[in-house]
Design a protein around this motif. Structure first.
Motif, PDB file in Angstrom:
ATOM      1  N   VAL A  28      -3.391 -22.893 -28.560  1.00  0.00           N
ATOM      2  CA  VAL A  28      -4.558 -22.897 -29.441  1.00  0.00           C
ATOM      3  C   VAL A  28      -5.766 -22.354 -28.687  1.00  0.00           C
ATOM      4  O   VAL A  28      -5.824 -22.380 -27.447  1.00  0.00           O
ATOM      5  N   ASP A  29      -6.757 -21.874 -29.453  1.00  0.00           N
ATOM      6  CA  ASP A  29      -7.997 -21.448 -28.830  1.00  0.00           C
ATOM      7  C   ASP A  29      -8.898 -22.660 -28.594  1.00  0.00           C
ATOM      8  O   ASP A  29      -8.501 -23.805 -28.856  1.00  0.00           O
ATOM      9  N   LEU A  86      -2.112 -30.538 -37.026  1.00  0.00           N
ATOM     10  CA  LEU A  86      -2.418 -29.300 -37.740  1.00  0.00           C
ATOM     11  C   LEU A  86      -2.301 -29.544 -39.239  1.00  0.00           C
ATOM     12  O   LEU A  86      -1.517 -30.389 -39.687  1.00  0.00           O
ATOM     13  N   THR A  87      -3.051 -28.792 -40.032  1.00  0.00           N
ATOM     14  CA  THR A  87      -2.925 -28.877 -41.482  1.00  0.00           C
ATOM     15  C   THR A  87      -1.677 -28.146 -41.932  1.00  0.00           C
ATOM     16  O   THR A  87      -1.170 -27.260 -41.222  1.00  0.00           O
ATOM     17  N   GLU A 127      -7.585 -23.600 -33.064  1.00  0.00           N
ATOM     18  CA  GLU A 127      -6.842 -22.731 -33.974  1.00  0.00           C
ATOM     19  C   GLU A 127      -5.616 -22.172 -33.262  1.00  0.00           C
ATOM     20  O   GLU A 127      -5.720 -21.665 -32.140  1.00  0.00           O
ATOM     21  N   PRO A 128      -4.435 -22.247 -33.887  1.00  0.00           N
ATOM     22  CA  PRO A 128      -3.224 -21.725 -33.252  1.00  0.00           C
ATOM     23  C   PRO A 128      -3.336 -20.237 -32.919  1.00  0.00           C
ATOM     24  O   PRO A 128      -3.936 -19.462 -33.661  1.00  0.00           O
ATOM     25  N   ASN A 129      -2.732 -19.871 -31.795  1.00  0.00           N
ATOM     26  CA  ASN A 129      -2.751 -18.503 -31.294  1.00  0.00           C
ATOM     27  C   ASN A 129      -1.346 -17.924 -31.402  1.00  0.00           C
ATOM     28  O   ASN A 129      -0.497 -18.156 -30.541  1.00  0.00           O
ATOM     29  N   GLN A 149      -2.367 -24.456 -41.704  1.00  0.00           N
ATOM     30  CA  GLN A 149      -2.282 -23.910 -40.353  1.00  0.00           C
ATOM     31  C   GLN A 149      -0.829 -23.721 -39.920  1.00  0.00           C
ATOM     32  O   GLN A 149      -0.485 -22.720 -39.274  1.00  0.00           O
ATOM     33  N   LYS A 169       0.592 -20.653 -41.781  1.00  0.00           N
ATOM     34  CA  LYS A 169       0.012 -19.397 -41.294  1.00  0.00           C
ATOM     35  C   LYS A 169       0.558 -19.051 -39.915  1.00  0.00           C
ATOM     36  O   LYS A 169       0.848 -17.873 -39.624  1.00  0.00           O
ATOM     37  N   LEU A 170       0.695 -20.056 -39.035  1.00  0.00           N
ATOM     38  CA  LEU A 170       1.230 -19.785 -37.707  1.00  0.00           C
ATOM     39  C   LEU A 170       2.635 -19.214 -37.805  1.00  0.00           C
ATOM     40  O   LEU A 170       2.978 -18.242 -37.107  1.00  0.00           O
ATOM     41  N   ASP A 224     -11.277 -23.809 -30.173  1.00  0.00           N
ATOM     42  CA  ASP A 224     -11.608 -24.537 -31.394  1.00  0.00           C
ATOM     43  C   ASP A 224     -10.400 -25.189 -32.045  1.00  0.00           C
ATOM     44  O   ASP A 224     -10.503 -25.742 -33.137  1.00  0.00           O
TER      45      ASP A 224
END
Length: 310
Positions: free
Chosen positions: A18-19, A56-57, A23-25, A60, A63-64, A21
């Motif tokens: 994750v970054d 994670l939602t 958010e998955p990378n 998320q 999307k990942l 913040d």
């Protein structure tokens, strides 16, 4: 026993990079997966406990998976975790993964309202199978009572097999109890029984197990791959014993601090990217002192691991 549907081999329970913040990378995860394949991984069980899916939602998580597959991977390499306490979210996550072509899913039981009766647990998995809309959802049941407090007992597995032939293809057993794993392998030879603890894969394979879904394989994949390839080769038993001993040493080092933070720190070392150490709350990264101590302890172990390449 293994068929095209039943997973056999070593599937890293992949970390989720994750970054800053949270958010998955996907790009970093894709690079990690390619490295693991080169080291001998069979496929990937992402978005599970080690992947911190419950931090994670659902959006998320979807999307990942989409972003990862957009990197050109064969979707049949992936068995994402899709369990969720909210039934509609579990169905949506499972359907999404199967629609993308994933080989199956790893389904955690509901884990908040405990205790959960056997009848209720059967009803949850039955609803998932009936609602997801795929004839062969290829579900791996996720037995992890130390975390979920909801054991998946043989009676429930038997009911699911009888009611929905072919829908359940395996069990990931993270109980830490080898006796339970070997019992499942003997009672349900039509299923893949996968060890959720790295040192237990070898003895489970010798009792009819199918492999493993494990956390330490993120950083020690060459050892698990070597063990899977050579566990039954009489000529390789000395090296098999050495690989097993080294795997146990690495695992014990990672257990001296919170395991996910330790694996993130070691992934930063193995993959040469410090952003692997970024954490998803409520997990925190290691302190500078913990990180330095861990790196010093594991460096000679990683050097010894080089002799077990794929």
């Amino acid at each position: 026993m293994s068929t095209d549907a039943t997973p056999t081999g070593v599937f890293p329970a992949t970390l989720t990079p994750v970054d800053a913040d949270g958010e998955p990378n996907a790009a970093l995860l894709a690079a990690h997966c390619r490295a693991l394949l080169a080291e001998g991984a069979t496929g990937f069980a992402l978005l599970g406990t080690t992947g911190e899916a419950n931090s994670l939602t659902p959006g998320q998580r979807m999307k990942l998976l989409e972003d990862l597959l957009a990197q050109g991977f064969d979707p049949t390499l992936f068995m994402p975790g899709t369990g969720n306490c909210a039934m509609k979210d579990a169905v949506a996550l499972t359907r999404h993964a199967l629609d993308l072509g994933c080989r199956g899913v790893v389904a955690l039981p509901p884990f908040y309202y405990t205790p959960v009766s056997d009848d209720a647990l059967f009803a949850v998995y039955a609803r998932l199978i009936e609602t997801v809309g795929h004839a062969r959802p290829n579900i791996v049941l996720y037995h992890i009572p130390p975390m979920s407090r909801v054991p998946i007992v043989p009676a429930v597995i038997e009911r699911l097999i009888e009611a929905f032939p072919g829908a359940v293809v395996g069990v990931k057993d993270s109980s830490g109890e080898l006796a339970n794993m070997t019992m499942l392998a003997k009672r349900f030879p039509q299923l893949s029984i996968l060890a959720g603890a790295d040192p237990l894969m070898l003895p489970l394979l010798r009792e009819g197990g199918a492999g493993a879904i494990t956390a330490t394989s993120n950083v020690a994949m060459p050892l698990l791959a070597y063990l899977f390839r050579n566990f039954a080769d009489p000529a390789a038993q000395d090296k098999v014993a050495a690989a097993q001993a080294l795997l146990s040493e690495i695992r014990e080092v990672t257990r001296t601090v919170p395991q996910i933070a330790a694996l993130r720190a070691l992934a930063a070392v193995r993959r040469g990217d410090p952003s692997w150490s970024n954490a998803l709350l409520p997990n925190l990264p290691l302190t500078s002192a913990e990180d330095a101590t861990l790196r010093a302890a594991v460096a000679p172990l990683f050097a010894r691991m080089d002799g077990f390449g794929a």
